[in-house]
Design an enzyme around this catalytic site. Structure first.
Site, PDB file in Angstrom:
ATOM      1  N   ASP A  71      -2.411  -6.242  -7.153  1.00 36.38           N
ATOM      2  CA  ASP A  71      -2.606  -5.402  -5.883  1.00 36.38           C
ATOM      3  C   ASP A  71      -3.646  -4.605  -6.000  1.00 36.38           C
ATOM      4  O   ASP A  71      -3.422  -3.386  -5.727  1.00 36.38           O
ATOM      5  CB  ASP A  71      -1.190  -4.714  -5.881  1.00 36.38           C
ATOM      6  CG  ASP A  71      -0.787  -4.126  -4.454  1.00 36.38           C
ATOM      7  OD1 ASP A  71      -1.245  -4.576  -3.475  1.00 36.38           O
ATOM      8  OD2 ASP A  71      -0.020  -3.069  -4.341  1.00 36.38           O
TER       9      ASP A  71
ATOM     10  N   ASP B 242      -1.265   1.560 -11.253  1.00 33.56           N
ATOM     11  CA  ASP B 242      -0.066   0.837 -10.828  1.00 33.56           C
ATOM     12  C   ASP B 242      -0.086  -0.859 -10.803  1.00 33.56           C
ATOM     13  O   ASP B 242      -0.560  -1.566  -9.902  1.00 33.56           O
ATOM     14  CB  ASP B 242       0.245   1.072  -9.258  1.00 33.56           C
ATOM     15  CG  ASP B 242       1.503   0.648  -8.832  1.00 33.56           C
ATOM     16  OD1 ASP B 242       2.295   0.319  -9.420  1.00 33.56           O
ATOM     17  OD2 ASP B 242       1.769   1.005  -7.573  1.00 33.56           O
TER      18      ASP B 242
ATOM     19  N   ASN C 253      -5.059   1.862  -5.299  1.00 36.98           N
ATOM     20  CA  ASN C 253      -4.598   1.612  -6.477  1.00 36.98           C
ATOM     21  C   ASN C 253      -5.562   1.797  -7.558  1.00 36.98           C
ATOM     22  O   ASN C 253      -5.650   1.498  -8.752  1.00 36.98           O
ATOM     23  CB  ASN C 253      -4.152   0.386  -6.858  1.00 36.98           C
ATOM     24  CG  ASN C 253      -2.430   0.207  -6.327  1.00 36.98           C
ATOM     25  OD1 ASN C 253      -1.821   1.455  -6.161  1.00 36.98           O
ATOM     26  ND2 ASN C 253      -2.207  -0.988  -6.044  1.00 36.98           N
TER      27      ASN C 253
END
Length: 334
Positions: free
Chosen positions: A207, A224, A212
């Site tokens: 992701d 994360d 992030n």
């Protein structure tokens, strides 16, 4: 879904401010009473003040989403990246070296608070730097497979998503046929695209969008890893491309790969998967919101979701993706 379904007791309702502070203090920290909820919905993340020290970050995992083994693989991957001198923010171990902690029925982890801001992706030099660090990260990702964490798949992201939305009557009745026909067409194309593209899989961040990444001193600090999965390398690259202009995106890709290939070989055939992966993410995102709609935080934070306008716009976006899948992919710069 009617409003009464959002009023049932949710596991996170037990995660009161006192519970958060008590959980942190049970790990040997002395809290000063400050407790700031951060912008996280899948899990609950807090910045907790510590007496005579810097605040720490406490992340409480959503119950029943990941198994303990899957969370441990996330933590172990982060530790492996840190061992290879990658700028990753790993979970802090306790006195026994454990990174998964338990309190009040929740699994949680503690992290160092690290400052920074989202990278400016309009700066091509920043993209080349990002590419270098992702190349190094993927070198580590290739070393061994995940055993417990899932793979990015058409079944999970597309087929299961569409089935859930239709079965639970999220799609307005007058749009159901359009949605089902469109998603069937998209899935057929994506399945063919994956079948026609030879690629290897590896452990990924999964992701890797700008939110992030904490940019600090010209270094991207990756945070994360909650969506760390197995998949093609391009999954961690395509979200760094921005804008609708093809030439602009090609220039961005060239800079990313200029940095990436200093450390890791990139298979150019994976560029055939970019729009497929984008479509999978769009479909999965809508189903994610629907699956979490019983969590009181979601109707409050996403009031525009599950309206007639939302689903009309969603179908329009998917139609745009159908057109994008017909276009030739971006190309390798050399």
């Amino acid at each position: 879904m009617n409003d009464s379904e959002t009023t049932s007791v949710h596991p996170y309702e037990a995660l009161t401010p006192d519970t958060v502070l008590n959980a942190v203090e049970a790990e040997g920290y002395y809290c000063d009473g400050r407790n700031l909820a951060l912008n996280s919905y899948e899990n609950r993340v807090y910045q907790v003040g510590i007496e005579d020290s810097q605040p720490i970050i406490a992340k409480f995992y959503r119950p029943h989403r990941w198994t303990r083994a899957q969370i441990q693989e996330e933590h172990d991957f982060c530790a492996e990246l840190v061992e290879n001198e990658l700028p990753v923010v790993p979970p802090l171990p306790d006195a026994n070296g454990n990174t998964i902690r338990d309190y009040g029925g929740f699994m949680f982890a503690l992290f160092e608070r690290r400052g920074g801001h989202a990278p400016e992706l309009g700066n091509l030099n920043n993209l080349e730097i990002m590419g270098r660090f992702l190349g190094r990260m993927h070198n580590v990702g290739h070393l061994k497979p995940f055993e417990s964490r899932p793979t990015i798949s058409i079944q999970t992201y597309a087929l299961d998503s569409a089935e859930f939305l239709l079965a639970n009557q999220f799609i307005p009745m007058e749009l159901e046929t359009s949605y089902q026909t469109l998603t069937d067409d998209l899935v057929k194309i994506i399945q063919q695209r994956f079948a026609d593209t030879h690629f290897e899989t590896l452990r990924l961040h999964g992701d890797c969008h700008p939110g992030n990444v904490l940019w600090r001193d010209d270094i991207p600090n990756f945070v994360d890893f909650d969506d760390a999965r197995t998949g093609p390398a391009v999954q961690d690259l395509w979200m760094l491309l921005s804008g609708d202009d093809r030439d602009q995106q090609q220039g961005q890709l060239n800079k990313i790969l200029a940095g990436y290939q200093q450390f890791c070989r990139f298979n150019g055939a994976e560029l055939n998967l970019v729009e497929s992966l984008r479509t999978l993410r769009i479909m999965n995102y809508s189903a994610w919101l629907a699956r979490r709609w019983e969590d009181p935080a979601f109707p409050h934070s996403f009031p525009w979701f599950n309206t007639q306008r939302y689903w009309s716009d969603h179908i329009l976006t998917l139609r745009e993706q159908l057109a994008a899948l017909q276009e030739p992919p971006l190309s390798m710069p050399w």
